[in-house]
Scaffold this active site. Structure first.
Site, PDB file in Angstrom:
ATOM      1  CB  ALA A  31      62.272 -14.457  -9.148  1.00  0.00           C
ATOM      2  CG  ASN A  32      62.916 -10.413  -5.480  1.00  0.00           C
ATOM      3  OD1 ASN A  32      62.380  -9.564  -6.184  1.00  0.00           O
ATOM      4  ND2 ASN A  32      64.233 -10.479  -5.319  1.00  0.00           N
TER       5      ASN A  32
END
Length: 416
Positions: free
Chosen positions: A222-223
């Site tokens: 993810a970020n």
């Protein structure tokens, strides 16, 4: 007399007519306002008198037309301060790029601009200009300033320009459309107000937040995107009158009021939800979609075995949602807006992305950790188009969203 709505009965309208071929429409606007029971006073700029005569406007309005800031007789009798106060509403139609620039900058070097600077009344502006002038970053900055100051807009519309034959956004709204905006503003019906609802009748599709790409049942790629900017854009588009579909990645934010929200996890889920939501007039891809995903998702949690050997993680590329939609032959939204979150060479990379992805606009920002954009409350954006780059100062994300929505509203194509 026809049976009209009583909203304008007895209302006092100060009509300011600026220079431009669209000034001829203002004569019909005077007639339309008066037949609904309004009293109309008229101020004309010097440029306006090159297209229509004060005599014609005065004959229709039934009174004196004011043209000169330093006219001794009118200043003693009425004066620009009284003109700025003795009305229920000021309408500027047509509003040229020059006059709007004066309004945004607080200039007062002629009667029209002096009245507009001195007034505390509601002001409705009907822009009219060449499409290139309307699209110019300077004009769009001025529009953003005027909207922030509470000025309302009616139009402009997309069509062919009378003076040049060019087609694009810049035509003044028709007199009856301006009358409807006046009635809505004076009745307090913001839902019908063309200035407060520049996206009324439009479908806006927005993506927001990160995507989660599963490694195993408990881990994912993810970020740090919080989704705040995308959610703010969706809320601003809804406030501007649009029907909004928000496709949101996994974020812990409440659904914006009046917005249809579809929650997804992965990039592939997001693309599928976007395609289901089409057609749309405007698509704004603010989501920070993961570029890669694990090639194979483990069915059970990966565990350390004590050997010190890290299990291999093979990744594959995710679908490019922005490019996929922007390059559609059928069902492409009329305006496609992408975001470029960069840490280096922000403007250069955003300009390349504009061409490569096929977007109409790229909203670029520097997401280096020092700027605290991802998860933060403020943002500094640059609007990159084929015409050039417009940079905005650091603003709260809600304000970025509001200005961006109104900026976009001036560029969305009108369906034939």
């Amino acid at each position: 007399m026809a049976d009209f709505d009583a909203t304008l009965q007895g209302k006092r309208i100060l009509l300011i007519i600026a220079g431009g071929i669209a000034a001829y429409k203002s004569l019909d606007l005077i007639r339309r306002l008066k037949e609904r029971g309004a009293t109309v006073r008229v101020v004309m700029t010097k440029g306006a008198t090159e297209f229509i005569t004060p005599l014609a406007a005065g004959a229709l309005a039934g009174g004196t037309v004011y043209t000169d800031l330093f006219d001794r007789e009118s200043e003693q009798d009425v004066g620009h301060i009284r003109l700025a106060r003795e009305a229920d509403l000021i309408v500027v139609a047509p509003a040229t790029a020059d006059l709007m620039a004066k309004m945004a900058g607080g200039h007062a070097d002629d009667l029209a601009s002096a009245v507009l600077l001195a007034t505390k009344l509601p002001v409705l502006v009907a822009p009219a200009m060449n499409p290139a002038m309307w699209a110019h970053p300077a004009t769009q900055r001025n529009i953003a300033t005027l909207l922030a100051d509470g000025i309302r807009l009616a139009g402009p519309e997309r069509g062919e320009m009378a003076e040049s034959g060019e087609a694009g956004t810049g035509r003044m709204s028709e007199p009856l459309a301006i009358v409807a905006a006046v009635e809505a503003l004076l009745s307090g019906d913001n839902g019908a107000d063309a200035s407060a609802k520049p996206l009324l009748g439009k479908h806006v599709l927005v993506t927001a937040g990160p995507t989660h790409e599963p490694i195993d049942p408990v881990r994912y790629i993810a970020n740090r995107s919080s989704g705040k900017q995308g959610f703010a854009i969706a809320a601003a588009a809804a406030a501007a009158g649009a029907r909004v579909t928000l496709v949101a990645g996994p974020v812990g934010m409440a659904d914006p009021e009046g917005v249809s929200v579809r929650r997804v996890e992965t990039a592939r889920d997001m693309l599928a939800a976007v395609e289901i939501a089409l057609p749309a007039d405007i698509a704004i891809f603010a989501a920070a979609v993961a570029d890669w995903r694990p090639a194979h998702e483990a069915v059970s949690k990966l565990k350390k075995d004590g050997s010190g050997i890290v299990p291999p993680l093979h990744v594959t590329e995710n679908p490019d949602i922005l490019a996929t939609i922007a390059h559609r032959r059928d069902g492409r939204p009329g305006l496609v807006v992408g975001f470029a979150a960069e840490t280096d060479d922000v403007l250069e990379n955003a300009t390349k992305k504009l061409s490569r992805k096929g977007a109409d606009i790229i909203v670029a920002n520097d997401v280096s950790p020092a700027n605290n954009v991802m998860g933060g409350a403020a943002n500094t954006v640059h609007l990159v188009t084929a015409e050039g780059i417009e940079s905005w100062p650091q603003l709260p994300k809600d304000e970025v969203a509001r200005r961006l929505v109104h900026w976009i509203a001036g560029r969305v194509p009108t369906k034939a």
